[in-house]
Design an enzyme around this catalytic site. Structure first.
Site, short mmCIF file in Angstrom:
data_model
loop_
_atom_site.label_atom_id
_atom_site.label_comp_id
_atom_site.label_asym_id
_atom_site.label_seq_id
_atom_site.Cartn_x
_atom_site.Cartn_y
_atom_site.Cartn_z
CB SER A 146 -1.01 0.03 1.34
OG SER A 146 -1.37 1.07 1.08
CE1 TYR A 159 -4.17 -2.01 4.89
CE2 TYR A 159 -3.97 0.22 4.52
CZ TYR A 159 -4.82 -1.04 4.18
OH TYR A 159 -4.19 -1.38 2.70
#
Length: 266
Positions: A146, A159
């Site tokens: 990501s 996250y």
């Protein structure tokens, strides 16, 4: 290292392949003639993806229910892939989830679950497939990380930590496996227009506020599949966030401004 770009009859395994980016990767690989293996928890969806892959490729596809956080289930699924499909040529580690929250209010049980799915489960699955690839002296592992691994923003502390781990793992793995003829590519996407945000940000405000920065899964899937069978190191999208991530590294104060301001819409 031996590479190929013709995906005809190559076995492509995609975790988290029941929806979103993973689903689109399955379809794009099928369009290029691959034998697609769809793996995900939602058994009610993977069968539909499998059937569509068969329509697109004109050949048999496969689907297996996979809970990547369960090592016993991982062992079972890999055994079935070996028995029913054959050696894996390309592995796409796409399974994962996120929950955006203020760290001081975060549920540590959810944090453990995120690490089990996004990091530890992915490592277990990858190790078993990579051992087989090493025996054949060829293969390609694609890890979906990501942009949060390059430029963390507020409310993504846990996250982002999981995706930092994926990025670090991928960078080391690339160096370890290169002499064995196995390529490793890391994909670092920004926000994608998928159901990921139904869990990560139930308010629905995040995607809407980002506008032009939001990626379409179909287009990103095309780029990822185009890179299959090559030694491409990274895919970073959107490009504006890639540029911001470089600022984040080279000019930390500017990076904090961008991460905490322009890209902080949660």
């Amino acid at each position: 290292m031996r590479f190929w770009q013709d995906l005809t009859d190559k076995v492509v395994v995609v975790t988290g392949g029941s929806a979103g980016l993973g689903e689109q990767i399955c379809y794009e690989a099928a369009r290029r003639g691959a034998i697609v293996v769809v793996c995900a928890r939602r058994i009610n969806l993977i069968g539909k993806v499998k059937e569509q892959c068969e329509v697109l490729s004109g050949k048999e596809a496969h689907s297996f229910q996979l809970d990547i956080a369960d090592p016993d289930n991982v062992e079972h699924v890999i055994a079935r892939i070996n028995d029913e499909v054959g050696p894996v040529d390309i592995l796409v580690n796409n399974a994962g989830f996120g929950v955006f929250d203020d760290f001081l209010e975060a549920d540590m049980a959810v944090a453990r679950s995120m690490f089990n799915v996004n990091v530890l489960g992915m490592m277990v699955f990858t190790q078993k497939i990579a051992i087989q690839m090493a025996e054949n002296q060829r293969g390609h592992i694609i890890n979906i990380a990501s942009m949060a691994a390059k430029m963390a923003t507020p409310r993504t502390s846990i996250y982002s930590a999981t995706k930092f781990a994926v990025l670090g793992f991928s960078n080391a793995l690339r160096l370890e496996l290169k002499p064995l003829g196995i390529a490793v590519t890391t994909v670092n996407p920004g926000p994608i227009s998928t159901n990921f945000f139904e869990q990560a940000d139930p308010s629905g405000n995040y995607l809407e506020s980002l506008g032009m920065f939001v990626l379409e899964p179909e287009k990103l899937a095309q780029e990822i599949v185009q890179a299959m069978g090559t030694n491409k190191r990274e895919i970073n999208r959107p490009r504006v966030m890639e540029a911001a991530a470089r600022f984040y590294t080279l000019l930390p104060h500017v990076g904090d401004y961008l991460a905490g301001g322009i890209f902080n819409k949660k």
